[in-house]
Design an enzyme around this catalytic site. Structure first.
Site, PDB file in Angstrom:
ATOM      1  N   LYS A 268      -1.607 -36.355  -0.505  1.00 51.97           N
ATOM      2  CA  LYS A 268      -2.926 -36.346   0.146  1.00 51.97           C
ATOM      3  C   LYS A 268      -3.980 -35.985  -0.909  1.00 51.97           C
ATOM      4  CE  LYS A 268      -1.810 -37.656   4.259  1.00 51.97           C
ATOM      5  NZ  LYS A 268      -2.252 -38.982   4.705  1.00 51.97           N
TER       6      LYS A 268
ATOM      7  N   LYS B 243     -13.757 -38.847  11.511  1.00 52.38           N
ATOM      8  CA  LYS B 243     -13.862 -39.489  10.194  1.00 52.38           C
ATOM      9  C   LYS B 243     -13.221 -40.874  10.207  1.00 52.38           C
ATOM     10  CE  LYS B 243     -11.792 -37.430   6.545  1.00 52.38           C
ATOM     11  NZ  LYS B 243     -10.882 -38.311   5.792  1.00 52.38           N
ATOM     12  N   SER B 244     -12.032 -40.974  10.756  1.00 50.77           N
ATOM     13  CA  SER B 244     -11.319 -42.263  10.769  1.00 50.77           C
ATOM     14  C   SER B 244     -12.098 -43.305  11.570  1.00 50.77           C
ATOM     15  CB  SER B 244      -9.933 -42.091  11.394  1.00 50.77           C
ATOM     16  OG  SER B 244      -9.135 -41.276  10.587  1.00 50.77           O
TER      17      SER B 244
ATOM     18  N   ARG C 182      -0.549 -30.953  -0.726  1.00 47.86           N
ATOM     19  CA  ARG C 182      -0.867 -29.925   0.272  1.00 47.86           C
ATOM     20  C   ARG C 182       0.300 -28.962   0.518  1.00 47.86           C
ATOM     21  NH1 ARG C 182      -4.753 -33.580   4.307  1.00 47.86           N
ATOM     22  NH2 ARG C 182      -6.626 -33.243   3.059  1.00 47.86           N
TER      23      ARG C 182
ATOM     24  N   ASP D 227      -2.806 -34.579   9.212  1.00 46.60           N
ATOM     25  CA  ASP D 227      -3.937 -33.902   8.560  1.00 46.60           C
ATOM     26  C   ASP D 227      -4.096 -32.449   9.009  1.00 46.60           C
ATOM     27  OD1 ASP D 227      -4.472 -36.206   7.195  1.00 46.60           O
ATOM     28  OD2 ASP D 227      -6.086 -36.862   8.512  1.00 46.60           O
TER      29      ASP D 227
ATOM     30  N   GLN E 161      -3.444 -46.116   7.104  1.00 44.09           N
ATOM     31  CA  GLN E 161      -4.208 -46.731   6.012  1.00 44.09           C
ATOM     32  C   GLN E 161      -3.518 -48.012   5.551  1.00 44.09           C
ATOM     33  OE1 GLN E 161      -4.882 -43.622   3.137  1.00 44.09           O
ATOM     34  NE2 GLN E 161      -6.396 -42.630   4.434  1.00 44.09           N
TER      35      GLN E 161
ATOM     36  N   GLY F 278      -9.528 -41.699   0.534  1.00 48.21           N
ATOM     37  CA  GLY F 278      -8.388 -42.618   0.535  1.00 48.21           C
ATOM     38  C   GLY F 278      -8.579 -43.742   1.541  1.00 48.21           C
TER      39      GLY F 278
ATOM     40  N   ARG G 150     -14.135 -46.941  10.286  1.00 50.16           N
ATOM     41  CA  ARG G 150     -13.868 -48.248  10.888  1.00 50.16           C
ATOM     42  C   ARG G 150     -15.114 -48.824  11.539  1.00 50.16           C
ATOM     43  NH1 ARG G 150      -9.552 -45.230  10.051  1.00 50.16           N
ATOM     44  NH2 ARG G 150      -7.470 -46.143   9.991  1.00 50.16           N
TER      45      ARG G 150
ATOM     46  N   SER H  11       1.846 -45.219   8.268  1.00 52.00           N
ATOM     47  CA  SER H  11       0.546 -44.947   7.650  1.00 52.00           C
ATOM     48  C   SER H  11      -0.521 -45.866   8.225  1.00 52.00           C
ATOM     49  CB  SER H  11       0.631 -45.155   6.134  1.00 52.00           C
ATOM     50  OG  SER H  11      -0.661 -45.330   5.599  1.00 52.00           O
TER      51      SER H  11
HETATM   52  C1  S3P Z   1      -6.339 -41.977   7.905  1.00 56.40           C
HETATM   53  C2  S3P Z   1      -4.978 -42.041   7.942  1.00 56.40           C
HETATM   54  C3  S3P Z   1      -4.093 -40.965   7.489  1.00 56.40           C
HETATM   55  C4  S3P Z   1      -4.840 -39.651   7.326  1.00 56.40           C
HETATM   56  C5  S3P Z   1      -6.160 -39.833   6.639  1.00 56.40           C
HETATM   57  C6  S3P Z   1      -7.043 -40.792   7.417  1.00 56.40           C
HETATM   58  C7  S3P Z   1      -7.115 -43.138   8.385  1.00 56.40           C
HETATM   59  O1  S3P Z   1      -3.520 -41.315   6.252  1.00 56.40           O
HETATM   60  O2  S3P Z   1      -4.056 -38.721   6.618  1.00 56.40           O
HETATM   61  O3  S3P Z   1      -6.828 -38.602   6.511  1.00 56.40           O
HETATM   62  O4  S3P Z   1      -8.322 -43.001   8.640  1.00 56.40           O
HETATM   63  O5  S3P Z   1      -6.524 -44.220   8.511  1.00 56.40           O
HETATM   64  P1  S3P Z   1      -2.203 -42.226   6.197  1.00 56.40           P
HETATM   65  O6  S3P Z   1      -2.424 -43.349   7.094  1.00 56.40           O
HETATM   66  O7  S3P Z   1      -2.053 -42.660   4.784  1.00 56.40           O
HETATM   67  O8  S3P Z   1      -1.086 -41.325   6.627  1.00 56.40           O
END
Ligand code: S3P
Length: 437
Positions: free
Chosen positions: A343, A22-23, A347, A316, A170, A95, A27, A168
């Protein structure tokens, strides 16, 4: 709303693949859209979260073709080729979409509005709004900019060095995205390393990225060039099957083609420490990311303490690790994981309540959980997902090893990250059924 019933399953055997990471998928869409030339993506996750990102770039004038064989071709517009979206951008439950786009949109020459579903609109955005504002971004939102909808007035940004209080990805990635548009260099320093897919992919697209430990910098004036990307299977999705094979008797599962980025494989380290037989086979590198096959066998697990630097590397997967702990001998304590509270849902509250519901002795800590394993959970026909995909899937895995199985409601959310989850369980011979309420 869908609910799912799963009965106790004897053993899981065979070879499976899980959908794309997913991540990395987020990107690939983002960088492909602002690169020059075409980007071809194989293995892109078509979950709802990633489709929200894809739709956002279509709204900003990027042509993205989805071929029948699953391949996706993006005609990149270059760094300055996006156009003002005519309507708000809906990040849905995602998110990553909201936070990374907040960074990217801050540096555009247009106005945009980001919103999301009822869960995402409750999640904190100050963690990106604050550092981006230091770069000159103009972002407005509910609760003084902390909650979506966020309105972004594109601005001239200046680079900065940011000491992030959070590990983080993100936050780091939002700043790096903005950094692509800033005057001067941009540096992010993290307390411990979070997933580094953005840095890796920026470099893969030809950007000059400097890295040293937990520090990452990009210089002004980068040019991204379209690439071919193969997205590996998502270790966060593989995690459910890893735990499933460990806690059911006489199981042996080979999960092929999974991303094994060191910043993501905390789950493997944790499960091994619990006594789990988990092996990575055939390690290779694909599109700038490490990939391998994961072999898991039924194991006698023991409780352990999980805290410190490993937490961001397994963030996660902690809900399904809590399930493994419920089936382990002894006590498992998860600490330093207060991030779990913000999250898709809280959780810690969700897993404490749902595990208790199936008969596990568990208490919640401000920053984690204490789980007492050792006796097989009974099951429960009134579990709920709390609207969170990872809670839903974790509890389904708990159900397949519980005495009477479980029924869990509100499971549509599984599609945000793992369409096909139920089908894989069916293919493995699990007695699982879905009911549309
Ligand atoms: C993610 C970063 C993580 C993760 C999320 C996906 C990403 O969050 O929990 O499911 O794709 O950058 P954080 O960076 O806020 O911890």
């Amino acid at each position: 709303m869908k609910s799912i019933t799963i009965k106790k399953t004897q053993s899981l055997k065979g070879e499976i693949t899980v959908p794309g990471d997913k991540s990395i998928s987020h990107r690939a869409i983002m960088l492909g859209s602002i690169a020059e030339g075409d980007t071809t993506i194989r293995g892109l996750l078509k979950g709802e979260d990633n489709m929200a990102t894809l739709k956002a770039f279509r709204q900003m004038g990027v042509r993205i073709d989805e071929h029948e064989n699953g391949m996706v071709v993006i005609q990149g517009k270059g760094l300055h080729g996006l156009k003002e979206p005519e309507d708000f951008i809906d990040a849905g439950n995602s998110g990553t979409t909201m936070r990374l786009l907040t960074g990217l949109l801050s540096g555009q020459e247009f106005f945009s509005v980001l919103t999301g579903d009822q869960y995402l609109r409750k999640r904190p955005m100050k963690r990106v709004v604050e550092p981006l504002s230091l770069m000159g971004a103009r972002i407005f939102g509910r609760e003084n900019g902390n909650k979506a909808p966020l309105a972004i007035v594109g601005s001239k940004l200046k680079g900065m060095t940011y000491n992030s209080p959070l590990a983080s990805a993100q936050v780091k990635s939002a700043i790096l995205m903005a950094g692509l548009y800033a005057d001067g260099g941009t540096t992010v320093i993290e307390p411990t390393l979070s997933r580094d897919h953005t840095e890796r992919m920026l470099a893969y697209f030809g950007a000059e990225v400097k890295r040293n430990g937990t520090t990452v910098s990009i210089k002004v004036g980068q040019k991204l060039v379209g690439k071919e990307i193969e997205v590996p299977g998502d270790i966060s999705s593989a995690a459910f099957f890893m735990v499933a094979a460990l806690i059911t008797e006489d199981s042996e599962l080979l999960i092929k083609n999974v991303g094994i980025n060191p910043a993501r494989i905390g789950i493997i380290d944790i499960l091994e420490k619990m006594g789990g037989q988990v092996k990575i086979l055939d390690k290779r590198e694909v599109s700038g990311e490490p990939v391998g096959d994961i072999l898991v066998k039924s194991s006698k697990l023991k409780g352990i303490e999980i805290k410190g630097d490993i937490i961001p590397r397994a963030i996660d997967e902690l809900p399904v690790i809590a399930v493994a702990a419920a089936f382990a001998d002894g006590v498992t304590e998860i600490k330093d994981a207060q991030e779990l509270r913000v999250k898709e849902t809280d959780r810690i509250a969700a897993m404490t309540s749902e595990l208790r519901g199936i008969g596990v002795t568990v208490s919640d800590l401000p920053d984690g959980m204490k789980i007492e394993g050792g006796k097989r959970p009974i099951g429960n026909d009134s579990c709920t997902s709390w609207g969170d995909h990872r809670i839903a899937m974790s509890m389904i895995i708990a159900g397949l090893a519980s005495e009477r199985g479980i029924t869990i409601s509100n499971t549509d959310c599984i599609d945000t990250s793992f369409p096909g989850f139920v089908q894989i369980l069916k293919n493995l011979g699990c007695r699982i059924s879905e009911l549309q309420e």
